[in-house]
Design a protein around this motif. Sequence first.
Motif, mmCIF file in Angstrom:
data_model
loop_
_atom_site.group_PDB
_atom_site.id
_atom_site.type_symbol
_atom_site.label_atom_id
_atom_site.label_comp_id
_atom_site.label_asym_id
_atom_site.label_seq_id
_atom_site.Cartn_x
_atom_site.Cartn_y
_atom_site.Cartn_z
ATOM 1 N N THR A 1 0.834 -1.212 0.000
ATOM 2 C CA THR A 1 0.000 0.000 0.000
ATOM 3 C C THR A 1 0.865 1.257 0.000
ATOM 4 O O THR A 1 0.520 2.259 -0.641
ATOM 5 C CB THR A 1 -0.920 -0.015 1.243
ATOM 6 N N ALA A 2 1.984 1.180 0.715
ATOM 7 C CA ALA A 2 2.880 2.349 0.758
ATOM 8 C C ALA A 2 3.381 2.685 -0.643
ATOM 9 O O ALA A 2 3.449 3.858 -1.022
ATOM 10 C CB ALA A 2 4.061 2.064 1.676
ATOM 11 N N LEU A 3 3.686 1.654 -1.431
ATOM 12 C CA LEU A 3 4.181 1.900 -2.789
ATOM 13 C C LEU A 3 3.107 2.570 -3.644
ATOM 14 O O LEU A 3 3.388 3.470 -4.429
ATOM 15 C CB LEU A 3 4.629 0.592 -3.439
ATOM 16 N N PHE A 4 1.860 2.108 -3.486
ATOM 17 C CA PHE A 4 0.785 2.710 -4.274
ATOM 18 C C PHE A 4 0.519 4.159 -3.836
ATOM 19 O O PHE A 4 0.237 5.017 -4.667
ATOM 20 C CB PHE A 4 -0.496 1.868 -4.152
ATOM 21 N N LEU A 5 0.646 4.401 -2.531
ATOM 22 C CA LEU A 5 0.446 5.766 -2.033
ATOM 23 C C LEU A 5 1.589 6.673 -2.506
ATOM 24 O O LEU A 5 1.351 7.765 -3.037
ATOM 25 C CB LEU A 5 0.347 5.754 -0.503
ATOM 26 N N PHE A 6 2.837 6.197 -2.312
ATOM 27 C CA PHE A 6 3.989 6.999 -2.765
ATOM 28 C C PHE A 6 3.862 7.256 -4.273
ATOM 29 O O PHE A 6 4.142 8.346 -4.750
ATOM 30 C CB PHE A 6 5.309 6.261 -2.521
ATOM 31 N N GLY A 7 3.469 6.227 -5.007
ATOM 32 C CA GLY A 7 3.351 6.349 -6.463
ATOM 33 C C GLY A 7 2.323 7.400 -6.853
ATOM 34 O O GLY A 7 2.562 8.211 -7.758
ATOM 35 N N PHE B 1 -4.168 4.449 -7.134
ATOM 36 C CA PHE B 1 -2.908 4.680 -7.868
ATOM 37 C C PHE B 1 -3.164 4.752 -9.378
ATOM 38 O O PHE B 1 -2.734 5.694 -10.056
ATOM 39 C CB PHE B 1 -1.932 3.549 -7.520
ATOM 40 N N PHE B 2 -3.877 3.765 -9.920
ATOM 41 C CA PHE B 2 -4.152 3.777 -11.363
ATOM 42 C C PHE B 2 -5.095 4.927 -11.731
ATOM 43 O O PHE B 2 -4.949 5.521 -12.803
ATOM 44 C CB PHE B 2 -4.727 2.429 -11.800
ATOM 45 N N GLU B 3 -6.032 5.228 -10.855
ATOM 46 C CA GLU B 3 -6.936 6.359 -11.128
ATOM 47 C C GLU B 3 -6.157 7.670 -11.144
ATOM 48 O O GLU B 3 -6.401 8.535 -11.994
ATOM 49 C CB GLU B 3 -8.039 6.396 -10.061
ATOM 50 N N THR B 4 -5.226 7.807 -10.204
ATOM 51 C CA THR B 4 -4.395 9.020 -10.169
ATOM 52 C C THR B 4 -3.615 9.160 -11.472
ATOM 53 O O THR B 4 -3.531 10.250 -12.044
ATOM 54 C CB THR B 4 -3.416 8.966 -8.978
ATOM 55 N N LEU B 5 -3.052 8.043 -11.930
ATOM 56 C CA LEU B 5 -2.287 8.077 -13.181
ATOM 57 C C LEU B 5 -3.183 8.559 -14.332
ATOM 58 O O LEU B 5 -2.796 9.433 -15.114
ATOM 59 C CB LEU B 5 -1.730 6.681 -13.489
ATOM 60 N N ALA B 6 -4.387 8.006 -14.404
ATOM 61 C CA ALA B 6 -5.287 8.368 -15.501
ATOM 62 C C ALA B 6 -5.691 9.846 -15.422
ATOM 63 O O ALA B 6 -5.592 10.577 -16.417
ATOM 64 C CB ALA B 6 -6.528 7.479 -15.464
#
Lengths: 136, 476
Positions: free
Chosen positions: B179-185, B226-231
């Motif tokens: 989860t930390a990786l997805f948050l940092f990402g 994370f994927f939503e943020t990217l989009a």
Amino acid sequence: LRDRARTAIVWVAAVIFAAALIHRFHRLGGPYFTMPETVQDHVAPAPYPSRDVILLARRAAEIVPRGATVTAIEPSQAPNYDVTLWLTAVGMMPRHRVVPPEAHPEYVLAVRTPFTNPSYHLITALPEGRIYEANR
Amino acid sequence: MAFAAYLLLPLIGLAVWRLESVRRLDLPARIAVAFAAGALITGAVMTLMSIAHLRWSRTALVVILAVIALIGVRASRPHWPGVSPGHVGRRAGRPAVAAGTAALLILTLYGLLDARESCGDLHFFWGPKAVRFFREGGISLASMSERMNPGYPPLLPLLYAWSHTLARQFSWFAAVASTALFLFGSVAIVRGTSGDDRGALLMAATLSYTFAVAFAAGGGEPPLVFFETLAIAAMTFIDAPVLVAMGLAGAAMLKIEGATFVIAVVIADLLVRRNLKRTLLIAAPAAALLAAWLGFVKYTGLFELYRGAGMPVYFAALPATLLTIAKAASYDLWGLPWIVPIVLVALGKVRRAMLPLAIAVLTFGAAIFFYIHLPDPTWWILSSAPRVLLTPLTALLIAAVAAWYSPAAHGVVPEGEKAEGSGREVRRHSGGVVDQVRRLQGDRLPEGSGAELQRLPQVRLPLPPLGPRALRAPLR
């Protein structure tokens, strides 16, 4: 001015969120700096039964014969057992066939309270809970 | 080793560094985008092996993914210089913001590792599903309990199964820590695409807190966010269709709510940007993947899960539903996670934030729509809304950054004009037009180097898409 206002808002919000997060962690109780035994250790001030199932299922995986049918329950909830308890055991005992309580499995993992069903007998009592086997 | 499996994902997805839109980002954002690509590639490889009836094994997966990683490394090597043409020059003066963001992320890491944010769904079904996939050596839904949501899109159990395969045991803590990786990402992507450190700080603070309150760690929401943020960030700040398509595809393959998100993005994009062809292009990969998955689910007789939207709607439940959602959305802090970005949008330029705002409104509306399919959804809302509402909250946070975002400041700013939203201090020397172009291209320069004319021939072309257009105006 608007830019400074924005900076101030962001900083004040960040400080409030950080303080609220620390308060939340404190409210969930200690110990605060020892490695937890399960991923459910501190999600509530009083541990959930699912935490007990994680610990008991780990031990039971070494005791119950591989391939046997098993379920996990909190006996006091009978007859409406919490489905999440045996679902938790599914991930903990991959070499066994974990089934719902109504499937009358060969072994029952009971947390918190004793299991008094006459069709089963106690085979071991552990600090994490008790393991019962169906009468043959 | 189990956690290392997640850390290897950026290496597997390194080929995306070839993309012009990725090359313009700073290093943390580039790593985050490669992480997204790596997750998608790993999921795709494992799915294709299942379709081909090839049993997963550590050797097979490592060999295939290592070959993909090597190809990616070779393909992206010309674009490896440590300094990217992102926003490096402008960030140097904000150590306090960087320290604040880091402090919040460390706090989150503590909460994760001390088991204070774990999601119940992790050990109810995400984890057990991954363990089952691992033991079967592929995607296997046969005779899986309906309580384990067999029809859910498979990307998260696939990633957990990848970690399981590499480590030869399932690590529950590695799943929580991911989860930390997805948050940092997510934070790195917003910072890298917008060049807005304060926006990143707000994102880190809000998501750190709301992830903890929602007990999201190890569940489907952190990778979904994370994927939503990217989009959303790729649409809003850098207009990078490939990255948008990646974000949408990842979201669609993570959770059923991801499909709702894709629909919301399509509607919002059509309403705000009105370019049908472009919208269809960015949504096509997600739609194709979703169609393939739904076909498979229907083939295996598990389509019932998706008939929920066809159930009767209980409009009488609407008032109680709204009240309960409001309670869940307060996040035990009087709704502050919503109030702050709304205030920032109101103070900024609302027009610039229209796209993420529309996505926030549509996804919030979709949540209400699904909840009123039960006559009394109180328990359902209280147990799921804090996590479900992370999607509209993320869109709103990005809107709060977008309202202060200036495409001009992102590239070249006319001398003497404030670099709004860029992070450059007001009244500081702009460095001159040529210096700004050189910063865009990655050269480290002191403020106002005075070396513009002599170094002009060193300016490398082609410029990023915004560069030439932005450059012409001040030269005119």
